[in-house]
Design an enzyme around this catalytic site. Structure first.
Site, mmCIF file in Angstrom:
data_model
loop_
_atom_site.group_PDB
_atom_site.id
_atom_site.type_symbol
_atom_site.label_atom_id
_atom_site.label_comp_id
_atom_site.label_asym_id
_atom_site.label_seq_id
_atom_site.Cartn_x
_atom_site.Cartn_y
_atom_site.Cartn_z
ATOM 1 N N LYS A 257 -67.788 -32.801 92.803
ATOM 2 C CA LYS A 257 -66.691 -32.421 91.912
ATOM 3 C C LYS A 257 -66.108 -31.062 92.318
ATOM 4 O O LYS A 257 -64.892 -30.877 92.391
ATOM 5 C CB LYS A 257 -67.188 -32.401 90.459
ATOM 6 C CG LYS A 257 -66.232 -31.781 89.468
ATOM 7 C CD LYS A 257 -64.896 -32.522 89.403
ATOM 8 C CE LYS A 257 -63.814 -31.678 88.794
ATOM 9 N NZ LYS A 257 -63.526 -31.946 87.437
ATOM 10 N N CYS B 25 -59.108 -25.782 85.951
ATOM 11 C CA CYS B 25 -60.094 -26.392 86.858
ATOM 12 C C CYS B 25 -59.992 -25.819 88.265
ATOM 13 O O CYS B 25 -60.944 -25.236 88.776
ATOM 14 C CB CYS B 25 -59.870 -27.890 86.912
ATOM 15 S SG CYS B 25 -59.725 -28.611 85.274
HETATM 16 N N1 SAJ Z 1 -50.123 -27.262 92.602
HETATM 17 C C1 SAJ Z 1 -49.328 -26.672 93.574
HETATM 18 N N2 SAJ Z 1 -48.962 -27.407 94.655
HETATM 19 C C2 SAJ Z 1 -49.337 -28.709 94.811
HETATM 20 C C3 SAJ Z 1 -50.161 -29.318 93.830
HETATM 21 C C4 SAJ Z 1 -50.543 -28.558 92.718
HETATM 22 O O1 SAJ Z 1 -48.951 -25.503 93.480
HETATM 23 O O2 SAJ Z 1 -48.926 -29.325 95.823
HETATM 24 C C5 SAJ Z 1 -50.544 -26.476 91.420
HETATM 25 C C6 SAJ Z 1 -50.007 -27.041 90.101
HETATM 26 O O3 SAJ Z 1 -48.686 -26.642 89.846
HETATM 27 C C7 SAJ Z 1 -50.997 -26.448 89.110
HETATM 28 C C8 SAJ Z 1 -52.305 -26.435 89.908
HETATM 29 O O4 SAJ Z 1 -51.944 -26.551 91.268
HETATM 30 O O5 SAJ Z 1 -50.640 -25.134 88.774
HETATM 31 C C9 SAJ Z 1 -53.296 -27.529 89.551
HETATM 32 O O6 SAJ Z 1 -52.618 -28.742 89.322
HETATM 33 P P1 SAJ Z 1 -53.144 -30.157 89.841
HETATM 34 O O7 SAJ Z 1 -52.180 -31.194 89.405
HETATM 35 O O8 SAJ Z 1 -53.429 -30.091 91.295
HETATM 36 O O9 SAJ Z 1 -54.580 -30.312 89.157
HETATM 37 P P2 SAJ Z 1 -55.181 -30.168 87.651
HETATM 38 O O10 SAJ Z 1 -55.766 -28.812 87.508
HETATM 39 O O11 SAJ Z 1 -54.216 -30.611 86.633
HETATM 40 O O12 SAJ Z 1 -56.378 -31.267 87.733
HETATM 41 C C10 SAJ Z 1 -57.353 -31.152 88.765
HETATM 42 C C11 SAJ Z 1 -57.495 -32.531 89.447
HETATM 43 N N3 SAJ Z 1 -58.247 -32.386 90.684
HETATM 44 C C12 SAJ Z 1 -57.812 -32.896 91.856
HETATM 45 O O13 SAJ Z 1 -56.752 -33.452 91.971
HETATM 46 C C13 SAJ Z 1 -58.723 -32.769 93.019
HETATM 47 C C14 SAJ Z 1 -58.158 -33.513 88.491
HETATM 48 O O14 SAJ Z 1 -58.406 -34.756 89.144
HETATM 49 C C15 SAJ Z 1 -59.472 -32.926 87.970
HETATM 50 O O15 SAJ Z 1 -60.143 -33.822 87.079
HETATM 51 C C16 SAJ Z 1 -59.130 -31.653 87.212
HETATM 52 O O16 SAJ Z 1 -58.577 -30.729 88.170
HETATM 53 C C17 SAJ Z 1 -60.405 -31.123 86.594
HETATM 54 O O17 SAJ Z 1 -60.569 -31.291 85.366
HETATM 55 O O18 SAJ Z 1 -61.273 -30.606 87.300
#
Ligand code: SAJ
Length: 435
Positions: free
Chosen positions: A216, A270
């Site tokens: 994870k 996360c």
């Molecule tokens: N972000 C970027 N660029 C990208 C993708 C995301 O800047 O190309 C930023 C987003 O804007 C945001 C942050 O990253 O600020 C996180 O967003 P996210 O959509 O990547 O993830 P979370 O935090 O909403 O959810 C993540 C997920 N993990 C993965 O995709 C590996 C989710 O599956 C997990 O269950 C969750 O963390 C968790 O609870 O750990």
């Protein structure tokens, strides 16, 4: 034969615990949710929800009305206990804080019975599940646990990390594969049978809880490192006067390259936290993960510098104006697109910093909220048409409603590439022109 699971208790009714509890209840399993917050308990018992997640309200309301889900502050006996409590970090060294797990153990220990399984769902540092088993054993010397009795233990213990994406929780809970890390094979099989009540994805059995914990943390660190790469490219491109969105689009045309998108920083609860759990376990072996964290957490300051430079440009072009007369429009406050969750949001952090520094009007466009948070008192929540009249435009979140909007007049700080020009593809007409 294993006793069938007919009653599940979920400890912690937050963003993961409540949807999970509702999912079991939707499969006609009796579910008792336990939370320390009386308001949360009352809200759920009325069939309402205290968090925002698409489709969760329907499932909770149906489950409560049909009598399969209820909430309480006091744990009661059940067949399976799922712990979904926060695991934040503490202090400058980002040490994991397991006190919520420890408190949950203390709360459920008195009602544990032989044959029960306790599953840790909270994202946790390596070793947390074994620590949980130790805390439970310390409270119940009359029961045996896997660390003492192996396969013959009275209580089964497993780590099954939640992996669902906020905004798509109700779908991903069902369809995502589930990583199962039992302390023994029997623990894993019991946990897998439980999740199979609603999971259509595979239940993948890990060698033990440590591998499941690390899996994870690795998933979220993988994303953090890759976003950091994109964010670093945005800094490099700014120096070299190249459009980073064009660059990424061009590079991603390679069959084995898939660069993520830069932004104002990494938010949420996360991805900005979990990599630190790896770092605190193995500090000398994790320089890349640490650097990625620093690149991403430094991005909001860099964006603020861009806004300051934009103000400098605007004033240079309008020498009669003072800073107090310059209107700055901020687009988006949420921590990612198309949600209303402002917690741990780099966009909100940047908006707050602009407000603290700038003497002129701040206009905020955030289609997903009705009011601005108290920290933005003094700024105005406006419609896009009013923001279009601002002098400086700061795009922070690529909400659907912003995509495809016309690039406004004035200075632009576009952290999401919403107003970037897409490279065009060589077309059929051009092919004919050459022929
Ligand atoms: N972000 C970027 N660029 C990208 C993708 C995301 O800047 O190309 C930023 C987003 O804007 C945001 C942050 O990253 O600020 C996180 O967003 P996210 O959509 O990547 O993830 P979370 O935090 O909403 O959810 C993540 C997920 N993990 C993965 O995709 C590996 C989710 O599956 C997990 O269950 C969750 O963390 C968790 O609870 O750990």
């Amino acid at each position: 034969m294993r006793k069938p699971i007919s009653k599940v208790s979920v400890i912690g009714l937050g963003y993961i615990g409540l949807p999970t509890a509702a999912m079991f209840a939707s499969r006609k399993v009796e579910v008792v949710g336990v939370d320390v917050n009386p308001k949360t308990v009352d809200t759920i018992n009325r069939g309402d929800i205290h968090i925002i997640e698409p489709d969760l309200d329907m499932v909770v309301s149906a489950a409560v009305n049909r009598g399969f889900l209820r909430a309480t502050m006091v744990p009661e006996p059940a067949d399976a206990f799922l712990i979904a409590v926060p695991t934040p970090f503490k202090g400058d060294n980002h040490e994991p804080d397991l006190s919520y797990i420890e408190a949950a153990c203390k709360a459920i220990a008195p009602v544990l019975e032989p044959g029960n399984i306790v599953i840790l769902e909270s994202t946790s540092p390596v070793g947390a599940t074994e620590a949980m088993a130790g805390w439970l054993a310390a409270h119940r010397s009359d029961l045996t646990f896997p660390q003492q009795a192996g396969e013959q233990s009275d209580i089964r213990i497993a780590h099954c990390p939640e992996r669902v994406l906020p905004g798509k929780v109700m779908q991903e809970l069902i369809t995502n594969d589930r990583v199962i890390g039992g302390m023994t094979q029997r623990c894993s099989l019991t946990a897998a049978a439980l999740y199979k009540l609603f999971v259509t994805g595979d239940c993948v059995i890990a060698s033990g809880p440590r591998a499941a914990e690390m899996a994870k943390l690795t998933e979220n660190s993988f994303r953090d490192v890759n976003i950091a790469f994109a964010n670093e490219l945005s800094l490099i491109c700014d120096e070299l006067e190249i459009d980073v969105w064009e660059l990424i689009m061009l590079a991603n045309r390679h069959p084995r390259v898939n660069i993520l998108q830069p932004g104002p920083g990494v938010g949420g609860h996360c991805i900005a936290v979990d990599p630190w759990f790896i770092v605190s376990s193995a500090p000398d072996a994790s320089p890349l993960i640490q650097t990625a964290r620093r690149v991403n957490s430094g991005k909001p300051d860099w964006v603020l510098d861009q806004v300051k430079a934009a103000l400098g440009n605007h004033l240079a072009n309008h020498p009669a104006k003072t800073a107090a007369e310059v209107r700055i429009a901020v687009y988006g406050l949420a921590f990612k697109p198309d949600i209303d969750d402002l917690r741990e949001s780099p966009a909100l952090e940047i908006a707050e910093e602009i407000l603290a520094w700038h003497s002129g009007p701040i206009l905020v466009v955030e289609p997903n909220v009705d009011t601005l948070p108290a920290s933005l008192e003094g700024a105005a929540l406006v419609q896009p048409a009013e923001a279009a009249r601002a002098n400086i435009h700061v795009m922070l979140v690529d909400h659907q409603g912003f995509k495809g909007s016309a690039r406004p007049e004035g200075e632009i700080v576009d952290t999401r590439g919403v107003w970037a020009e897409a490279p065009r593809l060589y077309s059929f007409v051009e092919r004919r022109m050459v022929a």
